[in-house]
Design a protein around this motif. Structure first.
Motif, PDB file in Angstrom:
ATOM      1  N   ILE A   6      -7.526  -5.775   4.332  1.00 47.51           N
ATOM      2  CA  ILE A   6      -7.490  -5.375   5.743  1.00 47.51           C
ATOM      3  C   ILE A   6      -8.782  -5.741   6.476  1.00 47.51           C
ATOM      4  CG2 ILE A   6      -7.325  -3.408   7.321  1.00 47.51           C
ATOM      5  CD1 ILE A   6      -5.540  -2.053   5.211  1.00 47.51           C
ATOM      6  N   MET A   7      -9.905  -5.257   5.980  1.00 45.76           N
ATOM      7  CA  MET A   7     -11.170  -5.422   6.709  1.00 45.76           C
ATOM      8  C   MET A   7     -11.697  -6.859   6.690  1.00 45.76           C
ATOM      9  SD  MET A   7     -11.677  -2.494   8.007  1.00 45.76           S
ATOM     10  CE  MET A   7     -13.346  -2.581   8.571  1.00 45.76           C
ATOM     11  N   LEU A   8     -11.610  -7.536   5.585  1.00 48.99           N
ATOM     12  CA  LEU A   8     -12.174  -8.881   5.458  1.00 48.99           C
ATOM     13  C   LEU A   8     -11.119  -9.978   5.527  1.00 48.99           C
ATOM     14  CD1 LEU A   8     -14.724  -8.175   2.584  1.00 48.99           C
ATOM     15  CD2 LEU A   8     -15.190  -8.356   5.021  1.00 48.99           C
ATOM     16  N   VAL A   9      -9.931  -9.651   5.995  1.00 51.84           N
ATOM     17  CA  VAL A   9      -8.842 -10.620   5.972  1.00 51.84           C
ATOM     18  C   VAL A   9      -9.159 -11.855   6.815  1.00 51.84           C
ATOM     19  CG1 VAL A   9      -7.480  -9.623   7.859  1.00 51.84           C
ATOM     20  CG2 VAL A   9      -6.348 -10.845   6.001  1.00 51.84           C
ATOM     21  N   ASP A  10      -9.804 -11.692   7.955  1.00 51.02           N
ATOM     22  CA  ASP A  10     -10.115 -12.843   8.807  1.00 51.02           C
ATOM     23  C   ASP A  10     -11.125 -13.775   8.149  1.00 51.02           C
ATOM     24  OD1 ASP A  10      -8.377 -11.995  10.789  1.00 51.02           O
ATOM     25  OD2 ASP A  10      -9.914 -10.768  11.763  1.00 51.02           O
ATOM     26  N   VAL A  11     -12.113 -13.202   7.498  1.00 50.82           N
ATOM     27  CA  VAL A  11     -13.113 -14.010   6.797  1.00 50.82           C
ATOM     28  C   VAL A  11     -12.474 -14.722   5.607  1.00 50.82           C
ATOM     29  CG1 VAL A  11     -15.269 -13.927   5.507  1.00 50.82           C
ATOM     30  CG2 VAL A  11     -14.974 -12.471   7.516  1.00 50.82           C
ATOM     31  N   PHE A  65      -4.527 -21.738  -3.809  1.00 49.51           N
ATOM     32  CA  PHE A  65      -3.192 -22.258  -4.144  1.00 49.51           C
ATOM     33  C   PHE A  65      -2.390 -22.596  -2.884  1.00 49.51           C
ATOM     34  CE2 PHE A  65      -3.972 -19.742  -8.086  1.00 49.51           C
ATOM     35  CZ  PHE A  65      -3.963 -20.805  -8.966  1.00 49.51           C
ATOM     36  N   GLY A  66      -3.078 -23.095  -1.868  1.00 54.60           N
ATOM     37  CA  GLY A  66      -2.411 -23.488  -0.636  1.00 54.60           C
ATOM     38  C   GLY A  66      -2.210 -22.373   0.367  1.00 54.60           C
ATOM     39  N   PHE A  67      -2.539 -21.153   0.011  1.00 58.63           N
ATOM     40  CA  PHE A  67      -2.378 -20.012   0.909  1.00 58.63           C
ATOM     41  C   PHE A  67      -3.744 -19.530   1.378  1.00 58.63           C
ATOM     42  CE2 PHE A  67       1.232 -19.791  -2.013  1.00 58.63           C
ATOM     43  CZ  PHE A  67       2.277 -19.796  -1.110  1.00 58.63           C
ATOM     44  N   LYS A  68      -3.761 -18.885   2.535  1.00 57.62           N
ATOM     45  CA  LYS A  68      -5.001 -18.274   3.004  1.00 57.62           C
ATOM     46  C   LYS A  68      -5.352 -17.128   2.057  1.00 57.62           C
ATOM     47  CE  LYS A  68      -4.139 -19.399   7.810  1.00 57.62           C
ATOM     48  NZ  LYS A  68      -3.915 -18.860   9.154  1.00 57.62           N
ATOM     49  N   LEU A  69      -6.624 -17.028   1.679  1.00 61.80           N
ATOM     50  CA  LEU A  69      -7.035 -16.045   0.667  1.00 61.80           C
ATOM     51  C   LEU A  69      -6.794 -14.609   1.126  1.00 61.80           C
ATOM     52  CD1 LEU A  69      -8.212 -15.699  -2.135  1.00 61.80           C
ATOM     53  CD2 LEU A  69     -10.483 -15.688  -1.128  1.00 61.80           C
ATOM     54  N   GLY A  70      -7.003 -14.318   2.404  1.00 58.54           N
ATOM     55  CA  GLY A  70      -6.738 -12.969   2.913  1.00 58.54           C
ATOM     56  C   GLY A  70      -5.277 -12.595   2.778  1.00 58.54           C
ATOM     57  N   PHE A  71      -4.398 -13.537   3.102  1.00 59.89           N
ATOM     58  CA  PHE A  71      -2.970 -13.316   2.939  1.00 59.89           C
ATOM     59  C   PHE A  71      -2.621 -13.121   1.464  1.00 59.89           C
ATOM     60  CE2 PHE A  71       1.157 -15.205   1.910  1.00 59.89           C
ATOM     61  CZ  PHE A  71       1.991 -14.385   2.640  1.00 59.89           C
ATOM     62  N   TRP A  72      -3.218 -13.953   0.612  1.00 62.73           N
ATOM     63  CA  TRP A  72      -2.932 -13.860  -0.822  1.00 62.73           C
ATOM     64  C   TRP A  72      -3.339 -12.492  -1.370  1.00 62.73           C
ATOM     65  CZ3 TRP A  72      -5.429 -13.115  -5.458  1.00 62.73           C
ATOM     66  CH2 TRP A  72      -4.676 -13.416  -6.593  1.00 62.73           C
ATOM     67  N   PHE A  73      -4.526 -12.002  -0.973  1.00 59.41           N
ATOM     68  CA  PHE A  73      -4.953 -10.676  -1.436  1.00 59.41           C
ATOM     69  C   PHE A  73      -3.997  -9.594  -0.954  1.00 59.41           C
ATOM     70  CE2 PHE A  73      -9.264 -11.907  -2.794  1.00 59.41           C
ATOM     71  CZ  PHE A  73      -9.344 -11.095  -3.905  1.00 59.41           C
ATOM     72  N   SER A  74      -3.534  -9.707   0.279  1.00 57.11           N
ATOM     73  CA  SER A  74      -2.624  -8.693   0.812  1.00 57.11           C
ATOM     74  C   SER A  74      -1.289  -8.704   0.091  1.00 57.11           C
ATOM     75  CB  SER A  74      -2.394  -8.930   2.299  1.00 57.11           C
ATOM     76  OG  SER A  74      -3.591  -8.807   3.013  1.00 57.11           O
ATOM     77  N   GLN A  75      -0.811  -9.886  -0.265  1.00 62.23           N
ATOM     78  CA  GLN A  75       0.529  -9.997  -0.830  1.00 62.23           C
ATOM     79  C   GLN A  75       0.564  -9.982  -2.359  1.00 62.23           C
ATOM     80  OE1 GLN A  75       3.254  -9.869   1.132  1.00 62.23           O
ATOM     81  NE2 GLN A  75       1.713  -9.446   2.682  1.00 62.23           N
ATOM     82  N   GLN A  76      -0.356 -10.674  -3.002  1.00 63.98           N
ATOM     83  CA  GLN A  76      -0.297 -10.826  -4.449  1.00 63.98           C
ATOM     84  C   GLN A  76      -1.516 -10.253  -5.164  1.00 63.98           C
ATOM     85  OE1 GLN A  76       2.420 -12.006  -5.955  1.00 63.98           O
ATOM     86  NE2 GLN A  76       3.371 -12.344  -3.985  1.00 63.98           N
ATOM     87  N   GLY A  77      -2.677 -10.541  -4.660  1.00 62.89           N
ATOM     88  CA  GLY A  77      -3.909 -10.163  -5.346  1.00 62.89           C
ATOM     89  C   GLY A  77      -4.039  -8.671  -5.572  1.00 62.89           C
ATOM     90  N   ALA A  78      -3.638  -7.879  -4.570  1.00 61.86           N
ATOM     91  CA  ALA A  78      -3.724  -6.429  -4.710  1.00 61.86           C
ATOM     92  C   ALA A  78      -2.797  -5.933  -5.819  1.00 61.86           C
ATOM     93  CB  ALA A  78      -3.382  -5.755  -3.382  1.00 61.86           C
ATOM     94  N   ILE A  79      -1.611  -6.503  -5.915  1.00 61.06           N
ATOM     95  CA  ILE A  79      -0.659  -6.083  -6.954  1.00 61.06           C
ATOM     96  C   ILE A  79      -1.197  -6.421  -8.340  1.00 61.06           C
ATOM     97  CG2 ILE A  79       1.649  -6.468  -7.884  1.00 61.06           C
ATOM     98  CD1 ILE A  79       2.515  -6.993  -4.951  1.00 61.06           C
ATOM     99  N   TYR A  80      -1.720  -7.643  -8.500  1.00 58.65           N
ATOM    100  CA  TYR A  80      -2.294  -8.034  -9.792  1.00 58.65           C
ATOM    101  C   TYR A  80      -3.472  -7.132 -10.156  1.00 58.65           C
ATOM    102  CZ  TYR A  80       0.424 -12.358  -9.426  1.00 58.65           C
ATOM    103  OH  TYR A  80       1.434 -13.273  -9.313  1.00 58.65           O
ATOM    104  N   THR A  81      -4.276  -6.807  -9.163  1.00 56.19           N
ATOM    105  CA  THR A  81      -5.426  -5.934  -9.409  1.00 56.19           C
ATOM    106  C   THR A  81      -4.970  -4.540  -9.830  1.00 56.19           C
ATOM    107  OG1 THR A  81      -6.734  -7.168  -7.804  1.00 56.19           O
ATOM    108  CG2 THR A  81      -7.528  -4.979  -8.404  1.00 56.19           C
ATOM    109  N   PHE A  82      -3.946  -3.998  -9.176  1.00 61.39           N
ATOM    110  CA  PHE A  82      -3.449  -2.669  -9.529  1.00 61.39           C
ATOM    111  C   PHE A  82      -2.924  -2.633 -10.956  1.00 61.39           C
ATOM    112  CE2 PHE A  82      -2.297  -2.195  -4.788  1.00 61.39           C
ATOM    113  CZ  PHE A  82      -3.621  -1.937  -4.475  1.00 61.39           C
ATOM    114  N   VAL A  83      -2.196  -3.661 -11.351  1.00 63.79           N
ATOM    115  CA  VAL A  83      -1.683  -3.724 -12.724  1.00 63.79           C
ATOM    116  C   VAL A  83      -2.852  -3.808 -13.713  1.00 63.79           C
ATOM    117  CG1 VAL A  83      -0.342  -5.115 -14.354  1.00 63.79           C
ATOM    118  CG2 VAL A  83       0.544  -4.675 -12.065  1.00 63.79           C
TER     119      VAL A  83
END
Length: 87
Positions: A36-41, A48-66
């Motif tokens: 949320i806070m650093l998504v623009d940066v 992998f072809g995606f914006k890193l902020g978007f990736w963290f919001s969609q995939q990275g957070a889930i992988y981190t939680f697991v």
């Protein structure tokens, strides 16, 4: 759980709470900070072809939680063995 004395029980719960607070800090950093806070940066970086902020919001957070769940389970098993309250 059968602790030998109250000091051992307090030490166990102190380590347990310390571990939980550390893992919650990582969870907060990844979900709120990166998602949320650093998504623009982070969106200026491609992953992998995606914006890193978007990736963290969609995939990275889930992988981190697991990963946090797995780390918690392993650390708590070690902590239970250390204090003799394992199954």
């Amino acid at each position: 759980m059968a602790f030998k004395n109250d000091e051992q029980a307090k030490a166990y719960w102190s380590e347990n709470l310390s571990l939980m607070f550390k893992l919650l800090a990582v969870w907060f950093l990844v979900s709120f900070g990166f998602g949320i806070m650093l998504v623009d940066v982070l969106n200026e970086i491609r992953f992998f072809g995606f914006k890193l902020g978007f990736w963290f919001s969609q995939q990275g957070a889930i992988y981190t939680f697991v990963a946090l769940i797995i780390v918690y389970a392993m650390k708590m098993n070690a902590l239970d063995k250390k204090y003799g309250v394992d199954e």
